[in-house]
Design a protein around this motif. Structure first.
Motif, PDB file in Angstrom:
ATOM      1  N   SER A   1     -14.665  -3.473 -10.730  1.00 53.86           N
ATOM      2  CA  SER A   1     -13.918  -3.551 -11.990  1.00 53.86           C
ATOM      3  C   SER A   1     -12.975  -2.358 -12.078  1.00 53.86           C
ATOM      4  O   SER A   1     -11.806  -2.465 -11.766  1.00 53.86           O
ATOM      5  CB  SER A   1     -14.861  -3.594 -13.193  1.00 53.86           C
ATOM      6  OG  SER A   1     -14.120  -3.755 -14.380  1.00 53.86           O
TER       7      SER A   1
ATOM      8  N   GLY B   1     -14.650 -12.187 -13.107  1.00 52.37           N
ATOM      9  CA  GLY B   1     -15.556 -11.907 -14.212  1.00 52.37           C
ATOM     10  C   GLY B   1     -14.811 -11.524 -15.465  1.00 52.37           C
ATOM     11  O   GLY B   1     -13.845 -10.754 -15.421  1.00 52.37           O
TER      12      GLY B   1
ATOM     13  N   LYS C   1     -16.441 -10.257  -6.302  1.00 51.14           N
ATOM     14  CA  LYS C   1     -16.032 -10.560  -7.673  1.00 51.14           C
ATOM     15  C   LYS C   1     -15.150  -9.428  -8.196  1.00 51.14           C
ATOM     16  O   LYS C   1     -15.479  -8.256  -8.040  1.00 51.14           O
ATOM     17  CB  LYS C   1     -17.246 -10.716  -8.584  1.00 51.14           C
ATOM     18  CG  LYS C   1     -16.859 -11.015 -10.043  1.00 51.14           C
ATOM     19  CD  LYS C   1     -18.067 -11.320 -10.899  1.00 51.14           C
ATOM     20  CE  LYS C   1     -18.782 -10.046 -11.205  1.00 51.14           C
ATOM     21  NZ  LYS C   1     -19.561 -10.017 -12.407  1.00 51.14           N
TER      22      LYS C   1
ATOM     23  N   ASP D   1     -18.984  -6.317  -6.242  1.00 52.54           N
ATOM     24  CA  ASP D   1     -18.378  -6.565  -7.545  1.00 52.54           C
ATOM     25  C   ASP D   1     -17.616  -5.305  -7.944  1.00 52.54           C
ATOM     26  O   ASP D   1     -18.169  -4.216  -7.928  1.00 52.54           O
ATOM     27  CB  ASP D   1     -19.532  -6.837  -8.526  1.00 52.54           C
ATOM     28  CG  ASP D   1     -19.116  -7.189  -9.924  1.00 52.54           C
ATOM     29  OD1 ASP D   1     -18.033  -6.771 -10.378  1.00 52.54           O
ATOM     30  OD2 ASP D   1     -19.905  -7.849 -10.622  1.00 52.54           O
TER      31      ASP D   1
ATOM     32  N   VAL E   1     -19.565 -12.306 -18.351  1.00 52.69           N
ATOM     33  CA  VAL E   1     -20.432 -11.132 -18.238  1.00 52.69           C
ATOM     34  C   VAL E   1     -20.705 -10.607 -19.640  1.00 52.69           C
ATOM     35  O   VAL E   1     -19.766 -10.396 -20.414  1.00 52.69           O
ATOM     36  CB  VAL E   1     -19.752 -10.038 -17.384  1.00 52.69           C
ATOM     37  CG1 VAL E   1     -20.627  -8.806 -17.276  1.00 52.69           C
ATOM     38  CG2 VAL E   1     -19.390 -10.576 -16.013  1.00 52.69           C
TER      39      VAL E   1
ATOM     40  N   CYS F   1     -14.135  -8.062 -11.627  1.00 51.25           N
ATOM     41  CA  CYS F   1     -14.712  -8.182 -12.961  1.00 51.25           C
ATOM     42  C   CYS F   1     -13.894  -7.410 -13.995  1.00 51.25           C
ATOM     43  O   CYS F   1     -13.071  -6.572 -13.657  1.00 51.25           O
ATOM     44  CB  CYS F   1     -16.145  -7.668 -12.933  1.00 51.25           C
ATOM     45  SG  CYS F   1     -17.125  -8.215 -14.344  1.00 51.25           S
TER      46      CYS F   1
END
Length: 190
Positions: free
Chosen positions: A163, A24, A2, A161, A56, A4
């Motif tokens: 970001s 996300g 993912k 995940d 999220v 995010c």
């Protein structure tokens, strides 16, 4: 994997082009990546139907969930003991931090003690979660293309995940970093 903290439709399309399995979008959160429900709908609309969209949130208010669900994500990632309203038809990911007990009232758990700050995950806690969890474990927290191979090999999560590890600034995704991260993950999971 993912990607995010996506804040624009352009970055969502970039995540899809890079090969992300999920995108996300942060909502109802003090994060600099948090977007409005209207923006979330725009971002989700830009995502291929073969890629999972995830709302999220760090909210602890049940009343915020209705607005989040109105953005029509495929899944929601929540913390604490929030419960979805009756009839909500989305998958649920629960966020866990070191010290939290495993959960089985969800479709998966996201082990991320950093809560989106980019601080490195707790390796031993993550390994214990993977070894004992009745649901899939997704690893997050401080992952980048430089450390994700080792994280996958030592923790063996169901997925990862990312970001801040694919950003040039909070909420500004970098296409080159997203492609590199996804490529490394795909190679490592083979």
């Amino acid at each position: 994997m993912k990607i995010c903290g996506v804040t624009t439709a352009r970055d969502a399309r970039g995540a899809v082009a890079a090969g992300a399995d999920a995108v996300g979008v942060v909502m109802k959160s003090p994060s600099p990546r948090s977007v409005t429900p209207e923006r979330a709908r725009e971002i989700f609309a830009a995502v291929s139907p073969f890629v999972t969209t995830v709302a999220v949130t760090s909210t602890d208010r049940n009343e915020d969930l209705a607005e989040i669900l109105a953005s029509r994500p495929d899944a929601v990632q929540i913390g604490g003991d929030l419960d979805l309203p009756c009839g909500a038809s989305v998958r649920v990911l629960r966020m866990l931090a070191p010290g939290d007990a495993l959960r089985d009232d969800c479709d998966g758990v996201v082990v991320d003690g950093s809560r989106g700050t980019g601080r490195a995950f707790d390796r031993e806690y993550a390994r214990r979660c993977v070894a004992s969890s009745p649901v899939p474990v997704i690893l997050a927290g401080g992952l980048t293309s430089r450390n994700v191979t080792e994280a996958i090999r030592t923790v063996r999560p169901y997925a990862v995940d990312v970001s801040s590890g694919v950003e040039t600034a909070p909420g500004c995704k970098d296409a080159r970093l997203m492609h590199a991260f996804v490529k490394i993950c795909r190679t490592t999971y083979l």
